[in-house]
Design a protein around this motif. Structure first.
Motif, PDB file in Angstrom:
ATOM      1  N   UNK A   1       0.844  -1.186   0.000  1.00 33.81           N
ATOM      2  CA  UNK A   1       0.000   0.000   0.000  1.00 33.81           C
ATOM      3  C   UNK A   1       0.885   1.243   0.000  1.00 33.81           C
ATOM      4  N   UNK A   2       0.700   2.130  -0.994  1.00 31.54           N
ATOM      5  CA  UNK A   2       1.362   3.428  -0.993  1.00 31.54           C
ATOM      6  C   UNK A   2       0.630   4.322  -0.006  1.00 31.54           C
ATOM      7  N   UNK A   3       1.360   4.912   0.952  1.00 32.24           N
ATOM      8  CA  UNK A   3       0.724   5.641   2.039  1.00 32.24           C
ATOM      9  C   UNK A   3       0.476   7.108   1.721  1.00 32.24           C
ATOM     10  N   UNK A   4       1.213   7.684   0.778  1.00 29.63           N
ATOM     11  CA  UNK A   4       1.041   9.092   0.465  1.00 29.63           C
ATOM     12  C   UNK A   4       1.601  10.016   1.519  1.00 29.63           C
ATOM     13  N   UNK A   5       2.394   9.490   2.444  1.00 26.71           N
ATOM     14  CA  UNK A   5       2.997  10.264   3.519  1.00 26.71           C
ATOM     15  C   UNK A   5       4.123   9.416   4.105  1.00 26.71           C
ATOM     16  N   UNK A   6       4.678   9.844   5.208  1.00 27.10           N
ATOM     17  CA  UNK A   6       5.781   9.129   5.841  1.00 27.10           C
ATOM     18  C   UNK A   6       5.272   8.198   6.928  1.00 27.10           C
ATOM     19  N   UNK A   7       5.681   6.951   6.880  1.00 29.15           N
ATOM     20  CA  UNK A   7       5.291   5.958   7.875  1.00 29.15           C
ATOM     21  C   UNK A   7       5.927   6.297   9.220  1.00 29.15           C
ATOM     22  N   UNK A   8       5.112   6.211  10.293  1.00 30.25           N
ATOM     23  CA  UNK A   8       5.615   6.431  11.647  1.00 30.25           C
ATOM     24  C   UNK A   8       5.579   5.164  12.500  1.00 30.25           C
ATOM     25  N   UNK A   9       4.403   4.560  12.619  1.00 35.28           N
ATOM     26  CA  UNK A   9       4.244   3.440  13.537  1.00 35.28           C
ATOM     27  C   UNK A   9       3.004   2.653  13.164  1.00 35.28           C
ATOM     28  N   UNK A  10       2.916   1.389  13.601  1.00 36.57           N
ATOM     29  CA  UNK A  10       1.727   0.584  13.322  1.00 36.57           C
ATOM     30  C   UNK A  10       1.462  -0.378  14.471  1.00 36.57           C
ATOM     31  N   UNK A  11       0.160  -0.607  14.750  1.00 35.97           N
ATOM     32  CA  UNK A  11      -0.253  -1.626  15.707  1.00 35.97           C
ATOM     33  C   UNK A  11      -1.429  -2.385  15.105  1.00 35.97           C
ATOM     34  N   UNK A  12      -1.581  -3.641  15.494  1.00 34.06           N
ATOM     35  CA  UNK A  12      -2.658  -4.480  14.971  1.00 34.06           C
ATOM     36  C   UNK A  12      -3.699  -4.734  16.042  1.00 34.06           C
ATOM     37  N   UNK A  13      -4.981  -4.731  15.617  1.00 35.28           N
ATOM     38  CA  UNK A  13      -6.084  -5.022  16.535  1.00 35.28           C
ATOM     39  C   UNK A  13      -7.309  -5.420  15.738  1.00 35.28           C
ATOM     40  N   UNK A  14      -7.931  -6.542  16.105  1.00 35.60           N
ATOM     41  CA  UNK A  14      -9.199  -6.941  15.521  1.00 35.60           C
ATOM     42  C   UNK A  14      -9.193  -7.104  14.014  1.00 35.60           C
ATOM     43  N   UNK A  15      -8.113  -7.614  13.454  1.00 31.99           N
ATOM     44  CA  UNK A  15      -8.036  -7.807  12.017  1.00 31.99           C
ATOM     45  C   UNK A  15      -7.669  -6.568  11.232  1.00 31.99           C
TER      46      UNK A  15
END
Length: 350
Positions: A88-102
């Motif tokens: 996925x192209x984000x169109x901005x700068x990636x900072x952080x990610x967390x997963x929850x509920x799929x």
């Protein structure tokens, strides 16, 4: 959260050998490794960021820039084969990610001259965008606690309901220009680090309302203390002081520092908690500041035998993930390989 061991991004385009451009796994016959347990997952990425979550392994890297502002692409990577299974192209700068509920919740930074989304909700498997939120402030940090998702953005702390994503609490962090948030695995403890131009504080807040419960200040440093995932009664932070850096343990109940638990290093020293252990790392740190340790006191259990230029970024159930530069420090752009290595036996709990 292990995603806190992350390198910064630079403003140049991806060139060179980019396995991810074709969704291919690294060819084992072309991989050179420094140990039998080490292998290269992806090659030649610009400023890669690695995140290991309950939903899988994700890698983000810079692919272009918009008016000089870096743009990231995020991919879900098969940790066994190195094959990219969604992107996925984000169109901005990636900072952080967390997963929850799929879902995968991704914090992004957009240029101040072009305000845009600061948080995305993606399908964790396909990376399809299912919701966007705007104007949470630059450099947001994410944590799951109290049944919701907490998001920081400079001088604000927001709580989003799950899975609806409605803002149910908004807490001001007066004067803060940087902030960070973390929780324990059960989501019952919420800790915030904040700072203005140097004066920092560590705060324990109610995981459902954000009400201040305890605090410690001033923190010695030049930015907001980076808070690792809380484990037991331990809160581990990393902090840059301008000349050097350190990691240190604080008591989760009182937020008082615990004498004798600190480890000094460069401004780039980082602390993370994963799989029941403390992980400390810095580039060129050798065995002194690259190790897994006891989260209750910080005593090293085993060194991480990383290459000198390696930066530890994520810890998975069975492997650690780090990046190594493939161009010299003075060269631009700076590309790196993403490597995977089996967790040392002494760093396995249970």
């Amino acid at each position: 959260m292990t995603s806190r061991l992350l390198a910064g991004l630079t403003t140049v385009a991806v060139i060179g050998s980019l396995w991810a451009a074709h969704g291919r796994a690294a060819d084992p016959s072309r991989v050179t490794a420094s140990s039998p347990s080490e292998r290269i997952l992806l090659r030649g990425l610009l400023s890669p960021r690695v995140v290991s979550t309950s939903a899988g392994l994700y890698v983000a890297w810079q692919v272009s820039s918009l008016g000089g502002f870096p743009v990231s692409e995020l991919s879900r990577v098969n940790s066994t084969t190195g094959r990219i299974e969604a992107t996925r192209r984000l169109g901005a700068t990636f900072d952080q990610a967390v997963a929850a509920g799929g879902s995968l919740y991704v914090g992004i930074s957009t240029p101040s001259s072009r305000p845009g989304e600061a948080l995305l909700r993606l399908n964790a498997r396909t990376l399809a965008v299912t919701r966007r939120w705007s104007d949470f402030g630059e450099g947001g940090s994410l944590a799951l606690a109290g049944g919701g998702l907490w998001v920081t953005g400079q001088d604000r702390l927001l709580r989003l309901s799950l899975p609806e994503g409605n803002v149910t609490a908004s807490v001001a962090l007066p004067g803060a220009n940087r902030s960070d948030v973390a929780s324990n695995a059960a989501g019952t403890i919420l800790v915030v680090g904040e700072a203005d131009q140097g004066r920092g504080a560590l705060e324990k807040r109610d995981p459902e309302t954000g009400t201040l419960l305890a605090s410690y200040s001033p923190m010695i440093g030049v930015s907001a203390p980076a808070v690792a995932e809380v484990i037991g009664q331990s809160v581990w932070i990393s902090e840059a002081t301008g000349m050097m850096g350190y990691v240190e343990r604080f008591d989760a109940a009182s937020l008082t520092p615990e004498p004798g638990t600190g480890t000094g290093g460069s401004n780039g020293i980082s602390a993370a908690v994963a799989d029941g252990l403390l992980w400390v790392s810095q580039i060129e740190g050798g065995s002194t500041t690259n190790f897994c340790g006891n989260p209750s006191d910080g005593v090293a259990l085993a060194p991480l035998n990383l290459p000198p230029s390696a930066l530890l970024q994520a810890i998975g159930p069975h492997d650690i993930y780090y990046v190594t530069a493939t161009t010299t420090a003075g060269a631009q752009p700076m590309h790196s390989d993403v490597l995977e290595e089996t967790i040392p036996a002494a760093c396995r709990v249970g």
